[in-house]
Design a protein around this motif. Sequence first.
Motif, short mmCIF file in Angstrom:
data_model
loop_
_atom_site.label_atom_id
_atom_site.label_comp_id
_atom_site.label_asym_id
_atom_site.label_seq_id
_atom_site.Cartn_x
_atom_site.Cartn_y
_atom_site.Cartn_z
N PRO A 21 3.27 23.79 -5.83
CA PRO A 21 2.18 23.46 -4.91
C PRO A 21 1.66 24.65 -4.12
N VAL A 22 2.44 25.74 -4.06
CA VAL A 22 2.05 26.88 -3.26
C VAL A 22 0.95 27.68 -3.93
N SER A 23 1.08 27.91 -5.24
CA SER A 23 0.14 28.78 -5.93
C SER A 23 -1.26 28.19 -5.99
N GLY A 24 -1.37 26.89 -6.31
CA GLY A 24 -2.69 26.26 -6.39
C GLY A 24 -3.60 26.93 -7.39
N ARG A 25 -3.03 27.46 -8.47
CA ARG A 25 -3.83 28.18 -9.46
C ARG A 25 -3.66 27.53 -10.82
N GLY A 26 -4.56 27.92 -11.73
CA GLY A 26 -4.43 27.47 -13.11
C GLY A 26 -4.34 25.96 -13.23
N LEU A 27 -3.31 25.49 -13.93
CA LEU A 27 -3.15 24.06 -14.15
C LEU A 27 -2.87 23.29 -12.86
#
Length: 299
Positions: A187-193
């Motif tokens: 949940p931290v990255s919020g990137r890509g998939l």
Amino acid sequence: MASRRHKKIVIVMGPTGCGKTKLSLDLASRFFPSSEIINADKIQVYRGLAITTNKIPPSDRRQIPHHLLGDFESSDSHPELTPSDFRLSASSLISQIHSRRNTPIIVGGSNSFIYGLLAKAFDPDSDVFTDSDSAICKALRYSCCFIWVDVSPAVLSEYLARRVDEMMEAGMFEELEEFFGGGESDPVSGRGLQRAIGVPEFRRYFERKARGDWTRDGDVAEREAYEEAVRAIKDNTCQLAKRQLTKIIRLRDSAGWDLKRVDATAALRAAMAGRTAELWERQVVEPSRNIVKRFLMGE
């Protein structure tokens, strides 16, 4: 005809659910067999979550070469694909396709990717769709044929809600369960998939399931959480379609790009009613075929 295709590209654009993929396959497989498809959906470029991201499976691609469809990893160790990255990758593919004397068909709902690829003067540090002070580029890098598949918002919203139900029945829930259970969701990255519609909406559900909340709260609470997540997916999908339409209109009105609008409203309404594909052929496929034929023939 093949010689006239040199340096020309076809772009099939429109909001999610309008039928872009189906139309591109109809054009490439039935009328313009010397074609290759380049995906321009910013989520479908990543590997994984095939049902959730609505990727067309290899068995349905009618032996048409597809590029940038599930080609990239989505993880913290792999940076998110930007419009600049897409510009570089897709430009290289277009050159290769042209070298084979084939026609590239760009298909996807990411208008930031499409703009990044096609604008002759592209500034990666500005977003012409969100920053009103950013000047939008009118000049194009290629000779382009734009087909804009449009659907009335009311009909499209009804169809998108049905499509979510069909995707859940096809295994979207189980796919997401494996995604969250396998530790792939950060949940931290919020990137890509992580940005794929379905992942953030079901995050709380699966977090509660991992904590054992359903054992304490019972089946009713679990069912309510499930239905809440599905409703959020439907709402967010409709909101995505609205944002995509706004960007398309900006490319038409502000950039002055010559978008050939094809109205798929009646065809989509007929499909939901279970009627034949006659309207799709007559109102979407045939006009699009004629547009592309005139473009490739230089008329």
